[in-house]
Design an enzyme around this catalytic site. Structure first.
Site, PDB file in Angstrom:
ATOM      1  N   ASP A 503       0.809  -1.216   0.000  1.00 41.22           N
ATOM      2  CA  ASP A 503       0.000   0.000   0.000  1.00 41.22           C
ATOM      3  C   ASP A 503       0.843   1.267   0.000  1.00 41.22           C
ATOM      4  OD1 ASP A 503      -2.705  -0.571  -0.023  1.00 41.22           O
ATOM      5  OD2 ASP A 503      -2.792  -0.990   2.119  1.00 41.22           O
TER       6      ASP A 503
HETATM    7  C1  GLC Z   1      -0.623   2.605   5.819  1.00 41.36           C
HETATM    8  C2  GLC Z   1       0.152   1.429   6.363  1.00 41.36           C
HETATM    9  C3  GLC Z   1      -0.151   0.176   5.616  1.00 41.36           C
HETATM   10  C4  GLC Z   1      -1.633  -0.013   5.506  1.00 41.36           C
HETATM   11  C5  GLC Z   1      -2.332   1.243   4.988  1.00 41.36           C
HETATM   12  C6  GLC Z   1      -3.821   1.047   5.038  1.00 41.36           C
HETATM   13  O1  GLC Z   1      -0.232   2.866   4.524  1.00 41.36           O
HETATM   14  O2  GLC Z   1       1.548   1.651   6.314  1.00 41.36           O
HETATM   15  O3  GLC Z   1       0.438  -0.928   6.280  1.00 41.36           O
HETATM   16  O4  GLC Z   1      -1.869  -1.047   4.617  1.00 41.36           O
HETATM   17  O5  GLC Z   1      -1.987   2.342   5.769  1.00 41.36           O
HETATM   18  O6  GLC Z   1      -4.497   2.104   4.435  1.00 41.36           O
HETATM   19  C1  GLC Z   2      -1.624  -3.613   5.376  1.00 44.16           C
HETATM   20  C2  GLC Z   2      -2.832  -3.667   4.489  1.00 44.16           C
HETATM   21  C3  GLC Z   2      -2.632  -4.604   3.323  1.00 44.16           C
HETATM   22  C4  GLC Z   2      -1.335  -4.301   2.615  1.00 44.16           C
HETATM   23  C5  GLC Z   2      -0.176  -4.284   3.600  1.00 44.16           C
HETATM   24  C6  GLC Z   2       1.111  -3.843   2.944  1.00 44.16           C
HETATM   25  O1  GLC Z   2      -1.477  -4.828   6.042  1.00 44.16           O
HETATM   26  O2  GLC Z   2      -3.970  -4.050   5.221  1.00 44.16           O
HETATM   27  O3  GLC Z   2      -3.693  -4.494   2.425  1.00 44.16           O
HETATM   28  O4  GLC Z   2      -1.146  -5.255   1.640  1.00 44.16           O
HETATM   29  O5  GLC Z   2      -0.460  -3.375   4.633  1.00 44.16           O
HETATM   30  O6  GLC Z   2       1.113  -2.496   2.640  1.00 44.16           O
END
Ligand code: GLC
Ligand code: GLC
Length: 840
Positions: A503
């Site tokens: 993400d």
């Molecule tokens: C932030 C976090 C990530 C998560 C995302 C959800 O980017 O670092 O882990 O998946 O928020 O929106």
């Molecule tokens: C968080 C989010 C997931 C994403 C991950 C890596 O766990 O929930 O959707 O893949 O972060 O960013």
């Protein structure tokens, strides 16, 4: 250092001191009513949705961290020479040192036991199956040689339902709180006193049809419903005035902060025991029958009273507790193993399966790191969660798949998130996370392999929940694949969109203003940045589609398409083409590259100074079969071991980003070693374990497995700090000063993927379309293992013996040799199959 121990026999973790490094929590509830509870009775409850129907209040990021919950106070009405005047049997919130303390977190219940000055208390907290209420069953025992005169106080703080509003809209909230207090007459026990049941009915006068109730099984000496009256001005939960004084004031809340507090006086003879039941619950009335009498403002209690009365009796409570245990026996009995490794056994048989069920119920909504008011259900997350619990509750897996599919868009893309109460896609986050649709293909094919339920493919499901847009589920899958084919970049790799699995790798969002969203502020056209990760995921999904298409038959009459039906070959070709693009532009010589940015520059390559190698494409490309035949898979995995592996797990990438890069986004916003910036993002580690099994290296796979296995890390509890019985999303990486410290326990895709890696790939017990496959790739030192696995209604009793150090399998089912490693389904009527496996 340890803070407790595993009691595997009872499927419990026993915390033996209250001051764990962080609150160590558990979950209560299994379907609609849920609670979070810490080892010192902190936490909160909600009905279905942690944001919109919050029953009790909880303040995140508090000091101390965990303050507020399901508290009981004990007071010695005749002061005892060796004890304090009053204390908390759960230690918090008063923190009076206890003579003994123990918290048992079990499957859907928590028992907190303690002893002080000869008074023993045991509180069992749980939510009965199918009920919208929670039980706190308190048993007091007097181990003194004199009578004990005790005051017992129970206390909780009501939340004014919408947890977000509750924490922000004080100009309104301070005026709207309302309660109702009424006596209970229990059959055969005569009329009871005022306050037996405290009803929380804020907003019931207007549009709500629901209220909360808080009841006690014993006659009361008093009650409070106004927080200030109970605590006293300027006091906190650690020193309530009512407890100090030994008397509540029968306060009635008008606005401000409604609470529920019961006061019970207990006189215990030496050796005597007494049980008191407290009930907290949620109830709905028909909209046109809310009041009784109808023209009054008094809650109609006709349907709630029988429920309250039923669960205030010890017999019913015992029965409900036994039922809860049966429920978990049933679920956890679906797969059990006995291997030479205790951590493997314990996680598969108990805690990993349990965590997978919790992530199914909660998605990413409510934990001690997720406030319950933030994210809805993630499309990608929920699809991956499905991979872990399919065999536990296939019916609910099916329902979840249908809900998720209905949030897919006609383009084949998907809303990144949806809200569980409405089941609608979330417009704030929108779509454009270009990996999303492929996870649906993986979830659906895994579901059919597990259940054999081909009918799901013909289910008519709309796009974006729009009535009239329904097509068979199968077509949704076709569109998922097409989505990527329609979005290829300059090298022929998939365009990344807002982000792929990571993400925080935001290649189309050049965010330089404070507070801007990294994911939704997309200010590049998105026609350049490409993802090697999505390429690998695409190959994996397209191969699954190819197999599905070959089985469904090109012209299956059930399927009335609006979209061209593609033969199996189409998907095989698409996968092959993508593979060759990956070898051309996604292979760096010793590992897979990660992406191309908006300038067309490579990321995850020896050409980079920071972010030279990433874990995700190594895992996913090998899982998709790339490099298995020509040694490049081993090469990639060797690079992982050299550059990314640490004793605490495998970090996400190296070197960490030491400054913020506008063109990379959120990933470089984190300090080095945390979260996506080179943290040990545990979700990705099982991909490497699976890849290691695919190249036949069971020792390496299981070694990685143990590095992040929470039970195997129990002895490091003062470094790890999170619960030793569940996975955390992240363990700080080697660039962080706190290397080895876990954060964000419970709600993480790590749960499902580790379950898949250990059960399906290392132990090798895999559902396939044609039967159960047994292909273990286990450590060379193991002599074998045993497993029981239920599969399509048949119990497989599996015995594995190692006769050599490799992974060659010879299989017998009920004494007859099986060709290959897939056990065909037995004839109808046969309910048990004995499987003998030799691994040489
Ligand atoms: C932030 C976090 C990530 C998560 C995302 C959800 O980017 O670092 O882990 O998946 O928020 O929106
Ligand atoms: C968080 C989010 C997931 C994403 C991950 C890596 O766990 O929930 O959707 O893949 O972060 O960013």
């Amino acid at each position: 250092m340890r803070y407790g121990y595993f009691d595997d026999e009872r499927r419990e973790y026993v915390v033996t001191r209250p001051d764990t490094p962080l609150p160590w929590i558990n979950y209560l509830g299994s379907e609609n009513y849920f609670g979070l509870i810490s080892n010192t009775a902190g936490g909160y409850s909600f009905y279905k949705d942690a944001r919109l129907r919050r029953l009790t209040r909880y303040r995140y990021n508090n000091a101390p961290l965990d303050m507020g919950g399901r508290y009981i106070y004990l007071r010695d009405d005749d002061p005892h020479p060796s004890g304090p005047r009053a204390w908390s049997p759960s230690w918090m919130p008063m923190r009076i040192p206890l003579d003994s303390y123990e918290c048992r977190h079990g499957m859907g219940y928590t028992i907190i036991k303690s002893k002080l000055a000869g008074i023993e208390s045991r509180t069992c907290y749980f939510i009965p199956i199918d009920q919208n209420l929670e039980i706190w069953e308190l048993t007091l025992s007097n181990h003194r040689d004199q009578y004990a005169n005790l005051s017992v106080f129970s206390a909780l703080e009501f939340c004014l339902w919408d947890a977000n509003d509750d924490a922000t809209n004080f100009q309104r909230n301070y005026s709207i709180g309302e309660v109702e207090i009424s006596p209970l007459s229990l059959e055969g026990r005569g009329a009871r006193g005022e306050g037996d049941v405290i009803y929380h009915k804020t907003e019931y006068r207007e549009r709500r049809d629901h209220f909360a109730f808080y009841a006690c099984s014993e006659p009361l000496a008093g009650f409070d419903t106004d927080r200030e009256a109970f605590l006293g001005p300027y006091r906190g939960w650690d020193s309530p005035r009512a407890v100090e004084a030994g008397q509540t004031s029968n306060s009635v809340a008008h606005g401000w902060q409604p609470i529920g507090a019961h006061h019970v006086k207990v006189r215990l003879a030496p050796g005597e025991q007494k049980t008191i039941i407290f009930l907290l619950g949620y109830h709905e009335n028909p909209k046109d029958d809310k009041f009784d009498p109808p023209d009054s403002q008094v809650i109609n209690k006709r349907t709630v009273l029988p429920v309250i009365e039923r669960f205030l009796t010890a017999n019913e409570v015992d029965r409900a507790f036994a039922e809860l245990q049966n429920y978990w026996d049933g679920l956890l009995g679906k797969m059990t193993v006995n291997t030479p490794d205790v951590h493997t056994n314990r996680m598969i048989n108990i805690w990993n399966a349990y965590q997978v069920m919790i992530t199914f119920n909660m998605s990413r909504s409510a934990s001690y790191f997720e406030s319950g008011i933030g994210r809805g259900m993630g499309f990608r997350d929920s699809n991956q969660d499905l991979l872990g619990f399919m065999h536990l509750i296939p019916d609910r897996a099916r329902e979840r798949i249908l809900d998720l599919t209905a949030t897919q868009l006609p383009t084949g893309g998907a809303y990144h998130q949806y809200q569980p109460l409405t089941k609608r896609g979330n417009n704030d986050v929108g779509s454009g996370f270009n990996d999303d649709p492929h996870w649906l293909v993986l979830a659906v094919t895994a579901y059919i392999k597990e259940t054999g339920d081909w009918s799901i493919l013909s289910e008519p499901i709309p796009y974006d929940n729009q009535l009239g847009s329904e097509t068979p589920l199968y077509e949704h899958l076709q569109r998922s694949i097409q989505y990527t084919l329609d979005r290829l970049g300059p090298h022929g790799l998939p365009l990344i969109g807002r982000a792929d699995w990571n993400d925080c790798l935001n290649l189309n969002c050049f965010s330089d203003a404070t507070g801007q969203s990294f994911q939704t502020t997309t200010n590049k056209e998105g026609k350049v940045a490409e993802s090697v990760f999505i390429a690998g995921l695409f190959v994996l999904a397209a191969k699954e589609m190819a197999e599905l298409a070959s089985r469904v038959g090109y012209r299956n009459s059930n399927i009335k398409p609006t979209f061209e039906l593609r033969p199996s070959m189409f998907y095989l070709d698409a996968a092959a083409k993508m593979e060759s693009i990956v070898w051309q532009h996604g292979w760096d010589g010793a590992w897979f590259r990660r992406a191309y940015d908006d300038f067309g520059h490579v990321l995850g390559s020896k050409e980079n100074t920071e972010g030279r190698i990433f874990i995700e494409p190594q895992g996913i490309c090998i899982m998709a079969g790339l490099g298995l035949e020509d040694g490049r898979a081993e090469k990639s995995l060797n690079s992982v071991s050299v550059h990314l592996a640490t004793p605490h797990g495998i970090v996400l990438h190296q070197p960490a980003f030491t400054r913020y890069y506008l063109h990379l986004g959120e990933i470089s916003s984190y300090p080095p070693g945390y979260k996506e910036n080179a943290g040990i993002f545990c979700h990705t580690n099982p991909w490497i374990m699976i890849a290691e099994t695919m190249v036949g290296r069971g020792d390496q796979a299981h070694d990685y497995y143990l590095r992040i296995n929470p039970s195997a890390r129990e002895a490091l509890s003062e470094i790890h700090r999170c619960e030793p019985y569940v996975y955390a999303q992240m363990i700080a990486g080697k660039d962080a000063p706190t290397h080895g410290e876990a954060k964000n326990s419970w709600l993480t895709g790590t749960a499902a993927w580790n379950y898949v890696a250990i059960t399906q790939w290392i132990l090798g017990i895999r559902p396939t379309y044609d039967g159960l496959q047994v292909a273990p790739v286990i450590p060379s030192a193991w002599k074998g293992f045993e497993a029981v696995r239920w599969f399509r209604g048949v119990r497989y009793d599996i015995h594995i013996k190692r006769t050599g150090t490799g992974n060659t399998v010879a299989l017998e089912a009920d004494g007859k040799p099986v060709t290959g490693n897939i056990i065909p389904l037995p004839p109808v009527g046969v309910e048990e199959v004995h499987v003998d496996v030799k691994v040489a």
